[in-house]
Design a protein around this motif. Sequence first.
Motif, mmCIF file in Angstrom:
data_model
loop_
_atom_site.group_PDB
_atom_site.id
_atom_site.type_symbol
_atom_site.label_atom_id
_atom_site.label_comp_id
_atom_site.label_asym_id
_atom_site.label_seq_id
_atom_site.Cartn_x
_atom_site.Cartn_y
_atom_site.Cartn_z
ATOM 1 N N VAL A 320 22.841 0.378 0.601
ATOM 2 C CA VAL A 320 21.829 1.460 1.202
ATOM 3 C C VAL A 320 20.941 2.120 0.160
ATOM 4 C CG1 VAL A 320 21.890 3.543 2.513
ATOM 5 C CG2 VAL A 320 24.251 2.238 2.475
ATOM 6 N N MET A 321 21.268 2.210 -1.170
ATOM 7 C CA MET A 321 20.399 2.967 -2.123
ATOM 8 C C MET A 321 19.294 1.983 -2.393
ATOM 9 S SD MET A 321 23.289 4.997 -4.526
ATOM 10 C CE MET A 321 21.927 5.773 -5.483
ATOM 11 N N ASP A 323 18.221 -0.320 -0.025
ATOM 12 C CA ASP A 323 17.453 -0.531 1.076
ATOM 13 C C ASP A 323 15.881 -0.254 1.344
ATOM 14 O OD1 ASP A 323 16.817 -0.484 4.223
ATOM 15 O OD2 ASP A 323 18.830 -0.346 4.571
ATOM 16 N N PRO A 324 15.153 -1.388 1.677
ATOM 17 C CA PRO A 324 13.729 -1.019 1.443
ATOM 18 C C PRO A 324 13.310 -0.012 2.491
ATOM 19 C CG PRO A 324 14.249 -3.463 1.824
ATOM 20 C CD PRO A 324 15.564 -2.570 1.887
ATOM 21 N N GLN A 325 13.861 0.298 3.340
ATOM 22 C CA GLN A 325 13.796 1.552 4.525
ATOM 23 C C GLN A 325 13.953 2.987 3.899
ATOM 24 O OE1 GLN A 325 11.933 1.418 7.014
ATOM 25 N NE2 GLN A 325 11.863 3.631 7.925
ATOM 26 N N ILE A 326 15.174 2.788 3.323
ATOM 27 C CA ILE A 326 15.684 4.082 2.349
ATOM 28 C C ILE A 326 14.760 4.375 1.227
ATOM 29 C CG2 ILE A 326 17.452 4.784 0.852
ATOM 30 C CD1 ILE A 326 18.292 5.468 3.722
ATOM 31 N N ALA A 328 11.578 3.418 0.766
ATOM 32 C CA ALA A 328 10.129 3.723 1.274
ATOM 33 C C ALA A 328 9.984 5.053 1.817
ATOM 34 C CB ALA A 328 9.783 2.567 2.401
ATOM 35 N N ARG A 329 11.349 5.442 2.126
ATOM 36 C CA ARG A 329 11.334 6.872 2.846
ATOM 37 C C ARG A 329 11.488 7.987 1.686
ATOM 38 N NH1 ARG A 329 9.909 8.683 7.857
ATOM 39 N NH2 ARG A 329 11.835 9.847 8.130
ATOM 40 N N MET A 331 14.271 8.223 -0.076
ATOM 41 C CA MET A 331 15.484 8.952 0.190
ATOM 42 C C MET A 331 16.574 8.822 -0.998
ATOM 43 S SD MET A 331 15.647 10.912 2.614
ATOM 44 C CE MET A 331 17.592 10.942 2.517
#
Lengths: 382, 382
Positions: A320-321, A323-326, A328-329, A331
Amino acid sequence: MSLPLAGLVVLDLTHVLAGPFASMTLADLGARVIKVERPGTGDDTRGFPPFKHGRSAYFAAINHGKASIALDLKADADRATFERLLDRSDVILESYRPGVMERLGYGWEVLHARDPKLIYGAVSGFGHTGPDARRPSYDMVAQARGGVMSITGEPGGEPMRVGASIGDIAAGMYLTQGVLAALVDRARTGIGRKIDISMLDSQFALLEHAVAVASAIGKPPSGTGGRHPSIAPHETFNASDGLFVIAAGNDTLFEKLCVALSLPIADDERFATNAARCGNARLLKRLIEAVTLDATRAHWIAKLTAAGIPAGPIQSVDEVMKDPQIVARNMVVDVLDRNGRQAFKAAGNPIKMSDAEDRTARAPAPDLDGNRGEILRWLDGS
Amino acid sequence: MSLPLAGLVVLDLTHVLAGPFASMTLADLGARVIKVERPGTGDDTRGFPPFKHGRSAYFAAINHGKASIALDLKADADRATFERLLDRSDVILESYRPGVMERLGYGWEVLHARDPKLIYGAVSGFGHTGPDARRPSYDMVAQARGGVMSITGEPGGEPMRVGASIGDIAAGMYLTQGVLAALVDRARTGIGRKIDISMLDSQFALLEHAVAVASAIGKPPSGTGGRHPSIAPHETFNASDGLFVIAAGNDTLFEKLCVALSLPIADDERFATNAARCGNARLLKRLIEAVTLDATRAHWIAKLTAAGIPAGPIQSVDEVMKDPQIVARNMVVDVLDRNGRQAFKAAGNPIKMSDAEDRTARAPAPDLDGNRGEILRWLDGS
């Protein structure tokens, strides 16, 4: 471009997780948080593993960006300092057992009379009222007694703890909401309120589906393993190389799923509505897995996603850490050491807001009493 | 004596759970919530089982006390009504996929230019930025991809879904916090903000311990069954008649526990600190169970509680709903039908606040378009 709570001061007497999680969110939203700790040992979580360079990663993950001062609230000199801090604070947070603040002479009635503007946020195991008000609690007690363990795990299997400390965190999130609502109210009335959050109440408040079921059919739900209890298909499925999830939450998505999987059951009355699909969920799972076992998770996730059907991997925390979406956000943020170097990683602020900087790094979690000098100078100064 | 958000109007275009959970909290805090639904079918959760007298208990549990109007936002007459509602609203909430509101002509830029005071709260599967912004999602996808399933369940076992829909609810709670923070900010500046909440971000933000572990030791944690991963003893234990929990979260509580169980290990260096106890948690569990297996859960819970040690039962949801502490805290409320009789039970408001009535009943969840007449009269009237 400023954070929404810029200029607000939070005096934070809480420890462990529920209260500190709330003050972390308030700090992320721009408030100045001053952590008041007991001299000598400070917050228990300073001793929670794992450690890195002698510092608790757990403590750092929750207390970054706060200042610390150690005060003995039974000693006159420290009480005087505490009262000067109170004079500069918009919000006080505490997580003692009910009665402790009163014995210290800082209960809500006293503080409200002293400064009617002050907002007082309390979080405790069971709240400040009711037969068990004075009992101690921890996350595990809230999860167990609050019902979430009874609906987590395999049907008929042992109740499982939720891997995140939801017993604490739910209470911390409701404390944050209560404080913010009181700030909204105070902007109109000029008067502060007391907020009284119970870990048990907060845990129970999350059981939306389970309460509805118990209310409507009089039978408590049990764990459903990897499946949502009132949506189907909305669960884990086996591919050729392991588990992934599909969440086709309405009729349109279910029809699309049948097309994507070449499953000729979209017109079958056993699966015609979500209610019917829930009633035949075990059969539906087998029909779907008869298809999905033939190819990999990656194949199905790509194919279903392209068809507009919610699906995804079951990721470990390190996955998760990355994860490209995480990423990009923003997070995953750096928690810095006092030389400005990255010391830890922590979760970022999920409250993304226009015209508010979404910082990529956080100031260090404080050493115990590490900000005494600057706090006293601030009290003396402007 | 008034609710903190009394007088505020929330125009709620969200559906399913994340957004409606947020607007439920805002309603519980006193806001007027107007649910805008699509004509014909309305919110998908109207079709979620179980049903009672033909109405979804699930829908009722989340949407009590809101008003409903059905509007086709592509039809001119309904758009005019919608814009009159916008003129009276402090907050708009939406849970469409990114881009949908823009195509309707009601994106943030347009609405912000139209009324700079309006606060715009969006919740979506992945947020309004990043490579996956436009993908659809549901609770299950957020739980799986967001990491919580990987740390829930037995070590080495299958990942478990959290029994509550935490993938949705966490996002709903962060949406509530974002809206409230924007209201605090607006009280100073007069200007509204856009809040952009992602279910994936929100799920990840709850993994406090797991992120700390992955950050500090580079290895992702897995499920720990019934045990807290960084506090010991803080887990389920077998008594003679089943499982219960003990949460002795610091050295003082551990010493008290050793006394209460007549276990001569308080001075054993393997258990001298929380970090040491975590390292020897399996041994510690066996030593404790060698004692607790000799008597019932009720015996141990009473004995440990009397000694000031957090302990408790693992309750099913119906047991929680009858728990004297939950009842005393008004955490189970009646959802009324339109004749004022109790139709459903729902979780109460966990945000207890001074000088705010803690209502014991809630107005019904609305029929689809059931409040059109009164809403139009309100728009025409004062």
